[in-house]
Design a protein around this motif. Sequence first.
Motif, PDB file in Angstrom:
ATOM      1  N   ALA A  43      28.301  27.044  14.586  1.00 48.45           N
ATOM      2  CA  ALA A  43      29.100  25.837  14.369  1.00 48.45           C
ATOM      3  C   ALA A  43      29.939  25.958  13.109  1.00 48.45           C
ATOM      4  O   ALA A  43      31.125  25.600  13.097  1.00 48.45           O
ATOM      5  N   LEU A  44      29.348  26.489  12.038  1.00 49.25           N
ATOM      6  CA  LEU A  44      30.091  26.631  10.782  1.00 49.25           C
ATOM      7  C   LEU A  44      31.239  27.630  10.896  1.00 49.25           C
ATOM      8  O   LEU A  44      32.225  27.535  10.174  1.00 49.25           O
ATOM      9  N   LEU A 108      29.813  25.456  -6.695  1.00 44.88           N
ATOM     10  CA  LEU A 108      29.218  24.292  -6.055  1.00 44.88           C
ATOM     11  C   LEU A 108      27.932  24.687  -5.330  1.00 44.88           C
ATOM     12  O   LEU A 108      26.892  24.037  -5.488  1.00 44.88           O
ATOM     13  N   SER A 109      27.986  25.755  -4.558  1.00 46.16           N
ATOM     14  CA  SER A 109      26.806  26.226  -3.834  1.00 46.16           C
ATOM     15  C   SER A 109      25.675  26.568  -4.800  1.00 46.16           C
ATOM     16  O   SER A 109      24.514  26.193  -4.582  1.00 46.16           O
ATOM     17  N   ASP A 110      26.025  27.253  -5.872  1.00 48.08           N
ATOM     18  CA  ASP A 110      25.033  27.641  -6.870  1.00 48.08           C
ATOM     19  C   ASP A 110      24.413  26.403  -7.525  1.00 48.08           C
ATOM     20  O   ASP A 110      23.201  26.331  -7.726  1.00 48.08           O
ATOM     21  N   ALA A 111      25.248  25.406  -7.811  1.00 47.43           N
ATOM     22  CA  ALA A 111      24.743  24.169  -8.427  1.00 47.43           C
ATOM     23  C   ALA A 111      23.793  23.436  -7.480  1.00 47.43           C
ATOM     24  O   ALA A 111      22.756  22.925  -7.907  1.00 47.43           O
ATOM     25  N   ILE A 112      24.127  23.410  -6.197  1.00 47.23           N
ATOM     26  CA  ILE A 112      23.261  22.743  -5.214  1.00 47.23           C
ATOM     27  C   ILE A 112      21.928  23.492  -5.118  1.00 47.23           C
ATOM     28  O   ILE A 112      20.862  22.871  -5.114  1.00 47.23           O
ATOM     29  N   ALA A 141      27.177  23.001   1.701  1.00 48.64           N
ATOM     30  CA  ALA A 141      25.781  22.596   1.861  1.00 48.64           C
ATOM     31  C   ALA A 141      25.211  23.144   3.167  1.00 48.64           C
ATOM     32  O   ALA A 141      24.074  23.634   3.202  1.00 48.64           O
ATOM     33  N   GLY A 142      25.988  23.118   4.225  1.00 49.62           N
ATOM     34  CA  GLY A 142      25.544  23.650   5.511  1.00 49.62           C
ATOM     35  C   GLY A 142      25.293  25.145   5.469  1.00 49.62           C
ATOM     36  O   GLY A 142      24.394  25.648   6.146  1.00 49.62           O
TER      37      GLY A 142
END
Length: 165
Positions: A43-44, A108-112, A141-142
């Motif tokens: 899906a991604l 962003l990914s690393d922070a999440i 996020a996905g």
Amino acid sequence: MGRAAAAEALTRVRKTLVSVPNLAKVMANSPALVKGWLALPGALSEGVIPAPVRERLAIATAQYNNCEYCLSAHTYIGAHVAEVDAEELERARDAESFDPHIAALLALSDAIARGRGRIDERQPKARRAAGVADAETAEVAGNLAPNLLADTDNEWPVVTPCTHN
């Protein structure tokens, strides 16, 4: 779970990926897990983040998680399938890129990941300043979700996680 269900799940993996990675063999204990594992990246792949960036996101997560299996697999796929150059693959391990937009997605990914789902209040401003769209934020996020840790024998050319982060 029966052997027939596991065999069917692995057949789906083979049809989708051409081969059956060891991680899929571990997940075949739950055909539902295999189905979900195949569905989310599929899906991604139809989303706004292209494959070369998705592979870098996976590499950054694998490095953070200290997962040799995932790091090896996504480095190989990043180089040979997504055609990301070696220097960018190496920078992805530190959640960095020469491209400012990709760097913002990796940050962003690393922070999440580091915040276990929570991010610093400055992060939304930083991503907007870098031109990261809301759809990209959701897909970042996905892309974290399928990067699971498992004690899996590594069949990929080995890439060892760095110890500096």
